[in-house]
Enzyme design. Structure first.
Site, mmCIF file in Angstrom:
data_model
loop_
_atom_site.group_PDB
_atom_site.id
_atom_site.type_symbol
_atom_site.label_atom_id
_atom_site.label_comp_id
_atom_site.label_asym_id
_atom_site.label_seq_id
_atom_site.Cartn_x
_atom_site.Cartn_y
_atom_site.Cartn_z
ATOM 1 N N HIS A 153 0.801 -1.227 0.000
ATOM 2 C CA HIS A 153 0.000 0.000 0.000
ATOM 3 C C HIS A 153 0.836 1.280 0.000
ATOM 4 O O HIS A 153 0.297 2.380 0.079
ATOM 5 C CB HIS A 153 -0.947 0.018 1.202
ATOM 6 C CG HIS A 153 -1.980 -1.072 1.132
ATOM 7 N ND1 HIS A 153 -2.790 -1.402 2.182
ATOM 8 C CD2 HIS A 153 -2.323 -1.913 0.125
ATOM 9 C CE1 HIS A 153 -3.600 -2.392 1.823
ATOM 10 N NE2 HIS A 153 -3.317 -2.728 0.586
ATOM 11 N N GLN A 161 2.028 -4.239 6.258
ATOM 12 C CA GLN A 161 1.153 -3.414 5.430
ATOM 13 C C GLN A 161 0.381 -2.343 6.196
ATOM 14 O O GLN A 161 0.221 -1.223 5.726
ATOM 15 C CB GLN A 161 0.174 -4.337 4.702
ATOM 16 C CG GLN A 161 -0.809 -3.684 3.781
ATOM 17 C CD GLN A 161 -1.679 -4.722 3.091
ATOM 18 O OE1 GLN A 161 -1.249 -5.348 2.139
ATOM 19 N NE2 GLN A 161 -2.886 -4.927 3.582
ATOM 20 N N GLU A 203 -4.284 3.731 1.828
ATOM 21 C CA GLU A 203 -5.402 3.742 2.762
ATOM 22 C C GLU A 203 -5.398 4.974 3.651
ATOM 23 O O GLU A 203 -6.119 5.046 4.644
ATOM 24 C CB GLU A 203 -5.409 2.446 3.589
ATOM 25 C CG GLU A 203 -5.594 1.231 2.675
ATOM 26 C CD GLU A 203 -5.825 -0.071 3.411
ATOM 27 O OE1 GLU A 203 -5.580 -0.135 4.629
ATOM 28 O OE2 GLU A 203 -6.271 -1.027 2.747
ATOM 29 N N ASP A 240 -1.911 -5.330 10.551
ATOM 30 C CA ASP A 240 -2.128 -6.277 9.454
ATOM 31 C C ASP A 240 -0.806 -6.386 8.698
ATOM 32 O O ASP A 240 -0.554 -5.605 7.777
ATOM 33 C CB ASP A 240 -3.242 -5.827 8.505
ATOM 34 C CG ASP A 240 -3.425 -6.814 7.350
ATOM 35 O OD1 ASP A 240 -2.764 -7.873 7.365
ATOM 36 O OD2 ASP A 240 -4.228 -6.536 6.436
ATOM 37 N N GLU A 283 -4.017 -9.170 12.012
ATOM 38 C CA GLU A 283 -4.651 -9.795 10.848
ATOM 39 C C GLU A 283 -3.571 -10.420 9.967
ATOM 40 O O GLU A 283 -2.477 -9.860 9.843
ATOM 41 C CB GLU A 283 -5.395 -8.686 10.101
ATOM 42 C CG GLU A 283 -6.064 -9.113 8.817
ATOM 43 C CD GLU A 283 -6.668 -7.884 8.128
ATOM 44 O OE1 GLU A 283 -7.089 -6.933 8.817
ATOM 45 O OE2 GLU A 283 -6.694 -7.872 6.888
ATOM 46 N N HIS A 363 -13.000 -2.631 4.226
ATOM 47 C CA HIS A 363 -12.832 -2.010 2.910
ATOM 48 C C HIS A 363 -11.760 -2.767 2.127
ATOM 49 O O HIS A 363 -11.212 -3.756 2.606
ATOM 50 C CB HIS A 363 -12.387 -0.548 3.103
ATOM 51 C CG HIS A 363 -10.999 -0.430 3.699
ATOM 52 N ND1 HIS A 363 -10.243 0.710 3.649
ATOM 53 C CD2 HIS A 363 -10.227 -1.345 4.364
ATOM 54 C CE1 HIS A 363 -9.080 0.499 4.239
ATOM 55 N NE2 HIS A 363 -9.043 -0.734 4.685
ATOM 56 N N ARG A 364 -11.406 -2.268 0.921
ATOM 57 C CA ARG A 364 -10.225 -2.726 0.185
ATOM 58 C C ARG A 364 -9.284 -1.526 0.016
ATOM 59 O O ARG A 364 -9.705 -0.378 0.213
ATOM 60 C CB ARG A 364 -10.610 -3.260 -1.212
ATOM 61 C CG ARG A 364 -11.550 -4.420 -1.215
ATOM 62 C CD ARG A 364 -11.109 -5.593 -0.358
ATOM 63 N NE ARG A 364 -9.805 -6.148 -0.655
ATOM 64 C CZ ARG A 364 -9.583 -7.342 -1.204
ATOM 65 N NH1 ARG A 364 -10.604 -8.099 -1.541
ATOM 66 N NH2 ARG A 364 -8.347 -7.791 -1.381
ATOM 67 N N SER A 365 -8.065 -1.783 -0.389
ATOM 68 C CA SER A 365 -7.135 -0.658 -0.538
ATOM 69 C C SER A 365 -7.530 0.247 -1.712
ATOM 70 O O SER A 365 -7.257 1.445 -1.705
ATOM 71 C CB SER A 365 -5.696 -1.151 -0.690
ATOM 72 O OG SER A 365 -5.593 -2.101 -1.725
ATOM 73 N N LYS A 386 -12.803 -2.047 9.646
ATOM 74 C CA LYS A 386 -11.492 -1.560 9.187
ATOM 75 C C LYS A 386 -11.741 -0.811 7.892
ATOM 76 O O LYS A 386 -12.125 -1.405 6.891
ATOM 77 C CB LYS A 386 -10.570 -2.755 8.961
ATOM 78 C CG LYS A 386 -9.220 -2.377 8.397
ATOM 79 C CD LYS A 386 -8.285 -3.567 8.337
ATOM 80 C CE LYS A 386 -8.132 -4.054 6.926
ATOM 81 N NZ LYS A 386 -6.881 -4.817 6.710
#
Ligand code: PGA
Ligand code: ZN
Length: 426
Positions: A153, A161, A203, A240, A283, A363-365, A386
């Protein structure tokens, strides 16, 4: 009943194309939904269909998925009862005919699935969370607020991450958002004073040129204190590592320090971090295909730390069922686009509830301004969400949706705090 379904390409937060669909019912009610996209995706996620045509968006176009919605899916679901979410989703699953939505694309099915739910909610004149979760839906989730980005990310040398904070002692979601914002800004000052870069990653968390997790964690704990909160008491830390990205041929490759750790050494390192910092949740601590590592970390840390399966479960009831039998982790991340329909996401959440795993809506990145996951978190009562940092509208849109839901619920709203964290870690 569903009158019309239409899809088109829009852009996500990385400027890549993604699918948005609009569903119109016979009474004129409408629902529109857009799907997100991951960067560090699990191997067994449902298929995100990309055109592969190098002349458009470097091959990342989604016109094939869009066409599937506008032709086959639209024909299939037209006339169906929008309130029967399970029937609509099952019709798309059957139409697709594969185990992982490879033919139609999970980006096609999820856009329609969510848009159907929103159209039905609109027909009922109910907000999405109440339509999907019922009158008792009033639990606002504890936000896992991303403050430092690394891995896939960001372009820094940081291997892990995501570094997150959670205001467990806040009295309400709004209070949690305020505390999160204060710590975020304090961290920015803290990093700037240390001569570190304060640009943000995908993010919205800062992406300084750190090489080790300890560097990030030291600054985060310091920022929590300087903002006036007790690390571990008021505000906890969550990670995570997205460890699948570090795992090659049986070992963990840390590029930040140019070192390699065995499974045992990697797990041992995580245990030292749990000891040294107020970390209550990790995570993907180990890779999706590192069965030995998952067993080791669950045995050694499962009683003191929430261990959330993302890549290893992929929101998939079959993979999750296997993980439960193997005693892996104690919590599951719910990403609707990993499985491709609302119904299957709810099925996986129900499975977690039955076996006592905690759930984290995610969510997703690569995100859009779609805020469905905020409503899904409240509908399911996950107690945890998250959805990125206190910057970038693609992230704050979800927080803002939760603030609006809390305002709408008024005195009925409840804030989960750390009460739904696994392993009594709060
Ligand atoms: P992704 O990352 O959306 O890039 O897959 C999020 C996560 O790993 O949780
Ligand atoms: Zn993850």
């Amino acid at each position: 009943r569903i009158r019309q379904v239409r899809a088109y390409e829009i852009l996500d937060s990385r400027g890549d194309p993604t699918v948005e669909a609009t569903v119109e019912l016979e009474d004129g009610s409408r629902g529109t939904a857009a799907v997100p996209s991951g960067a560090s995706t699990g191997t067994h996620e449902a298929v995100e269909l990309r055109d592969g045509d190098r002349h458009r968006f470097h091959g990342r176009g989604v016109l094939t998925a869009v066409a599937h919605v506008n032709t086959e899916i639209a024909t299939c679901v037209r006339g169906m009862d929008a309130e029967d979410q399970a029937a609509v989703d099952q019709a798309m699953i059957t139409l697709d005919g594969t185990a992982n939505k490879a033919r139609l694309g999970a980006n096609a099915t999820l856009a329609v699935s969510l848009a159907v739910a929103k159209a039905a909610a609109s027909a009922h004149r109910e907000p999405l969370y109440r339509y999907l979760g019922g009158a008792q839906s009033r639990l606002l989730p504890m936000p896992m607020i991303n403050v430092v980005n690394g891995g896939a990310h960001a372009d820094n040398p940081l291997d892990f991450q995501e570094f997150m904070i959670a205001p467990v002692a806040a009295r309400s979601f709004g209070d949690a958002a305020r505390i999160g914002s204060e710590v975020f800004h304090t961290l920015k000052r803290e990093l700037a004073e240390a001569g570190e870069n304060t640009n943000v990653g995908d993010e919205g968390g800062f992406a300084p040129d750190f090489r080790t997790a300890d560097q990030a964690l030291d600054h985060i704990v310091s920022a929590i204190e300087k903002a006036g909160y007790r690390p571990g008491g008021d505000v906890v830390v969550l990670l995570d590592p997205a460890a699948s990205e570090l795992f090659r041929e049986g070992t963990y490759h840390y590029t930040g320090t140019d070192s390699v750790r065995s499974v045992e050494e990697h797990v041992e390192y995580l245990l030292t971090l749990i000891d040294a910092y107020p970390i209550v949740s990790i995570e993907d601590p180990v890779a999706q295909d590192d069965d030995e590592g998952w067993t080791q970390i669950t045995t050694s840390a499962g009683a003191v730390c929430q261990l959330v399966g993302d890549d290893v479960f992929c929101t998939n009831p079959v993979l999750f069922g296997a993980g439960i039998r193997n005693g892996i982790g104690n919590s599951i991340l719910l990403k609707p686009n990993q499985i491709g329909t609302v119904t299957e996401t709810f099925d996986t959440a129900a499975m977690a509830a039955r076996v006592g795993y905690t759930t984290v809506m995610s969510h997703r990145s690569g995100e859009t301004e779609d805020t469905s996951i905020a409503d899904l978190a409240v509908a399911l009562g996950t107690g945890q969400i998250k959805t990125g940092s206190m910057s970038r509208s693609d992230r704050t849109a979800k927080y803002n949706r939760l603030l609006r839901i809390e305002a709408e619920l008024g005195d009925h709203a409840r804030y989960a705090g750390g009460s739904l964290l696994a392993a009594g870690t709060a």
